[in-house]
Write an enzyme that holds these catalytic residues in place. Structure first.
Site, PDB file in Angstrom:
ATOM      1  N   ASP A 152       1.108  -1.882  -0.302  1.00  0.00           N
ATOM      2  CA  ASP A 152      -0.035  -0.199  -0.001  1.00  0.00           C
ATOM      3  C   ASP A 152       0.976   1.199   0.254  1.00  0.00           C
ATOM      4  OD1 ASP A 152      -1.947   2.161   0.308  1.00  0.00           O
ATOM      5  OD2 ASP A 152      -1.853   1.955   2.446  1.00  0.00           O
ATOM      6  N   ASP A 163      -1.181   1.754  -6.455  1.00  0.00           N
ATOM      7  CA  ASP A 163       0.043   1.391  -5.602  1.00  0.00           C
ATOM      8  C   ASP A 163       1.543   1.160  -6.682  1.00  0.00           C
ATOM      9  OD1 ASP A 163      -0.547   2.537  -3.006  1.00  0.00           O
ATOM     10  OD2 ASP A 163      -2.218   0.686  -3.502  1.00  0.00           O
ATOM     11  N   ASP A 513     -30.621  14.792  -8.334  1.00  0.00           N
ATOM     12  CA  ASP A 513     -30.633  15.808  -7.807  1.00  0.00           C
ATOM     13  C   ASP A 513     -28.622  16.036  -7.846  1.00  0.00           C
ATOM     14  OD1 ASP A 513     -31.133  13.895  -5.950  1.00  0.00           O
ATOM     15  OD2 ASP A 513     -29.958  14.999  -4.749  1.00  0.00           O
ATOM     16  N   GLU A 717     -21.224   4.694  -6.047  1.00  0.00           N
ATOM     17  CA  GLU A 717     -22.385   5.241  -6.352  1.00  0.00           C
ATOM     18  C   GLU A 717     -23.081   5.217  -7.444  1.00  0.00           C
ATOM     19  OE1 GLU A 717     -23.459   9.350  -5.161  1.00  0.00           O
ATOM     20  OE2 GLU A 717     -25.181   9.010  -4.190  1.00  0.00           O
TER      21      GLU A 717
END
Ligand SMILES: OC[C@H]1O[C@H](O[C@H]2O[C@H](CO)[C@@H](O)[C@H](O)[C@H]2O)[C@H](O)[C@@H](O)[C@@H]1O
Ligand SMILES: [Ca+2]
Length: 791
Positions: A152, A163, A513, A717
């Site tokens: 990482d 990475d 929205d 999302e």
């Protein structure tokens, strides 16, 4: 490098079943143990997994949700399977974890051929015979640490293609008790290792035996499995005393004294009593319980801005085992993303599509029941069940949702009653929300998103309206905060802002929205999305009354609306007339023959609004397009919206130029959203455009799978459907929910999860295999078109 197996600890007796969390304590002792699994002795000279397979306890690669290497994390690492439990499933869980964990150390001490080990390394062929799936014996914390240290490199607790580590880590094999080592290579396997170790640590495991299959699992199988077995669970909530302390708080409560607060509708006295008792019995919660008035006005809703709270949802009755008395328990529901605790409107519909595929039928049913409760008590399906959403709804999908659930439960007692209730609720919603003032446009008969409300929406990010409001604050010589206060309480009047917020609330009701398509105009638009959905209500209601209820549906008094009299009976004819009327209006006002697809109609300016929106395909989903219109949309509209990763929400041309003074809006180009994809696929299929549906689904699934593969299991999302490498990076408005997890993504995002499961049902098996091999859409379609595909 990690160390070898754990040092011996005495005290484990033979002939014992071992709690999986105690693995580190029993590993050495197992060499001598005479093990029993479900009463059958397991000889250490025989591979335990084989033994278990022969008694039918272990089922590799059969049911993904059971007790094999792909068991969900809480079973694979958890302690649900306590020894004292007599539940069959629980014991099986124990056996599986035991077999995984215990069998290997036995081999480690004795050799899987049963011969005692002579110490040191054994032949590799013993450790890793090609036919035996490999397992690793891992010290959780040490491995996690070294993994993060070496891989990482940007320090965000995710292992991604960004990475710059060596991309390889060696792990001790379980067959050798950790002495022999094998390499884990590449971002995907290493990030899967990080995810597994994060879970193992969370479940308190110090050592684990890990199936390599969990690390190199086909990414399509893995993502679909995680959605089915973990993500939905991670998104499931309910509202009652057991959780009110947590869910009653509002993360958007920016008042000086945030506290859990619940509003109970006047028609639910049992709930009022229930929550009042909770507040009395547990004063430490500081739970405030407030009964809503009968009439909920815009002023009342605005007055709740400084007392934000949850709105009560449907509950079931149950007997409290500790008292034997009847009590209430919240019905479960799925939230849009991990940070939410409330039920949303159209997210719930989309989620239900995935839930039904994943056989979580009760959960989908329960969400329909919540919707019926909301219509009955709040007059609408709420944007979400928070006080500031009381006047606002979202795109309506209730009839389709209820019918899909009904299809799955129709053989069960009470199923028709369930459907009847949903239909009655949908009819009420139709009349009192979408076909009533202020939403209906009397001239065209079309509907608009146009909720009631006053003031500035309190739920948006604090800075959301800064750009808009600062000039007004300056004009009145006030600070930003002073102006907000003055405008909200009416001491300063600004009609221009009233008009702005009328449309802003409408934008939020539309679910889109925000977007330049809708800003400053939404409340005037009869949108193609909304009218398609209402057309679908009309069609569904008509068909269901006719086919399920013998064309006569008596309406009970509590569901009567307008001038309906007691004894009122609904039949299909009127609903058929309504849908024909709407179709004519949609054709007249929204269809554009020159452009070849549907547009929103501005009911005030009385002309079409030429913003090209992917919601045009909702007309096909609803069945509101004629076959000719559908063909025209496929030929003329689809090419405008089809991007690398699927459909974009709107075209670049319609959005216009963006920059510092005109920032990106999340429902515009270049972003693509799961609900847009799902509805377009369904619409295309409905009109026989299966190949187009498959192609679009493949694009979306490929984009999701690739981001999942390259970026530590991420599911977000929304996506930038034009970005080939990192489409999950979206920096628009509210930020991207679901990207900033540590180690492992636990929930995905509700409607995106659903889109994955729905999409997998649309593509064929060749495509699924190509997807698993991360074949880019262009490569795949070239091969596919040439009909030379070999998989
Ligand atoms: O708080 C900002 C806005 O958040 C919601 O909108 C977005 O998230 C919803 C949940 O996933 C989704 O339904 C909606 O389409 C998104 O744009 C909320 O719906 C808005 O009312 C709210 O202002
Ligand atoms: Ca990283």
């Amino acid at each position: 490098m990690e160390s070898g197996p754990h040092a011996p600890e005495p005290g484990t007796s033979p002939s014992t079943i071992v709690h999986p969390q105690r693995l580190e304590q029993v590993v050495p002792a197992l060499a001598k143990a005479s093990l029993q699994v479900d009463g059958i002795p397991v000889n250490s000279s025989v591979d335990t997994d084989d033994k278990l397979r022969t008694v039918g306890v272990l089922r590799y690669n059969t049911s993904h949700d059971s007790l094999h290497e792909f068991a969900p994390a809480h079973i694979y690492y958890g302690d649900e399977h306590d020894i004292g439990s007599t539940a069959k499933g629980a014991i099986r869980s124990k056996v599986r974890t035991y077999s995984t964990s215990a069998a290997i150390p036995i081999g480690a001490e004795t050799g899987i051929d049963g011969q005692p080990k002579s110490g040191g390394r054994r032949r590799a062929s013993y450790d890793e015979p090609a036919s035996v799936p490999r397992k690793f014996f891992i010290n959780v914390v040490q491995t996690l640490q070294s993994l993060l240290e070496s891989e990482d490199t940007d320090g965000n607790y995710q292992i991604t293609i960004d990475d710059g580590g060596p991309k390889t880590l060696s792990l001790g094999t379980a067959n050798s008790g950790g002495y022999n080592r094998a390499d884990i290579r590449g971002t995907y396997m290493l990030s899967n290792l990080l995810q597994e170790l994060t879970y193992a640590k969370q479940f308190g495991r110090r050592y684990i035996v890990l199936d390599e299959a969990r690390l190199n699992e086909n990414p399509v199988d893995r993502l679909s499995r995680l959605i089915r077995t973990s993500f939905w669970d991670g998104l499931t909530r309910r509202i009652d005393a057991s959780v009110i302390e947590v869910v009653g708080f509002d993360p958007k409560d920016r008042t000086g004294d945030p506290r859990p607060r619940i509003y109970v509708p006047i028609g639910a006295p049992e709930q009022l009593e229930y929550y009042q008792k909770v507040a009395r019995d547990r004063p430490d919660l500081r739970l405030e319980v407030i009964q809503l008035p009968k009439d909920i006005t815009a002023d009342y809703v605005k007055s709740l801005n400084d007392k934000p709270g949850l709105l009560a949802l449907a509950m079931d009755k149950e007997i409290d085992p500790s008292t034997g008395a009847e009590t209430l328990i919240g019905k479960p529901f799925v939230v849009p993303g991990g940070r939410f605790n409330e039920l949303y409107g159209w997210d719930s519909y989309m989620e239900s599509l995935g839930l039904l595929i994943d056989n979580k039928i009760e959960l989908a049913k329960s969400m329909v029941e919540h919707f019926c409760f909301c219509i009955q008590h709040y007059g609408k399906i709420l944007n979400a069940n928070r006080s500031y959403y009381l006047s606002r709804s979202q795109p309506p999908f209730l009839t389709d949702m209820a019918l899909r659930v009904y299809e799955r439960i129709r053989h069960e007692p009470g199923s028709k009653e369930f459907l009847r209730e949903a239909l009655l609720a949908a009819m009420k919603e139709y009349h009192t929300v979408w076909m009533a003032e202020p939403r209906v446009d009397k001239v065209t008969g079309l509907s608009r998103y146009r909720p009631d409300g006053k003031g500035i929406p309190p739920e948006t990010e604090a800075s959301h309206f800064e750009h808009l409001l600062q000039p007004f604050a300056d004009k009145h010589d006030m600070t930003f905060d002073e102006f907000q206060e003055a405008y909200n309480n009416g001491t300063v009047l600004e009609p221009e802002l009233d008009e702005y917020f009328l449309h802003d609330r409408a934008v939020r009701e539309s679910g889109h929205d925000t977007s330049y398509r809708l800003e400053r105009i939404c409340g005037n638009l009869a949108t193609i999305d909304l009218n398609s959905l209402i057309y679908k209500y009309e069609a569904d209601i008509s068909k269901t009354i006719r086919t399920v209820f013998g064309d006569k549906l008596p309406v009970p008094d509590e569901w009567l609306v307008g001038d309906q009299k007691p004894g009122h009976v609904e039949s299909s004819a009127l609903w058929d007339r309504r849908l024909r009327k709407r179709k004519m209006a949609m054709d007249k006002y929204m269809w554009n023959p020159e452009k070849g697809f549907f547009f929103d109609y501005d009911t005030v300016a009385q002309k079409q609004h030429f913003y090209e929106t992917a919601t045009t395909f909702w007309a096909m989903w609803a069945g509101a397009a004629s076959p000719g219109q559908a063909r025209s949309m496929v030929e003329r509209a689809l090419p405008k919206f089809e991007m690398l990763g699927g459909l974009v929400a709107g075209t670049e041309e319609s959005r216009g130029v963006v920059g510092i003074d005109r920032p990106n809006r999340q429902w515009d180009y270049p972003y693509g959203w799961a609900p847009q994809q799902i509805l377009a696929w369904g619409g295309l299929q409905r009109y026989g455009f299966d190949q187009e549906a498959e192609r679009l689904a493949y694009r979306w699934l490929f984009m999701m799978t690739k981001a999942f593969f390259d970026y530590n299991g991420v599911v977000v999302e929304k996506y930038d459907v034009t970005r080939p490498i990192d489409p999950h990076r979206v920096d628009a408005e509210y930020g991207n929910q679901g990207l900033d997890f540590k180690g492992v993504a636990r929930e995905g995002f509700g409607w995106v999860n659903a889109s994955y499961q729905v999409g997998l049902q649309i593509i064929n098996s060749h495509m699924r295999r190509a997807l698993g091999a991360l074949t880019p859409p262009e490569t795949f379609s070239n091969v596919y078109d040439r009909d030379e595909m070999v998989f």
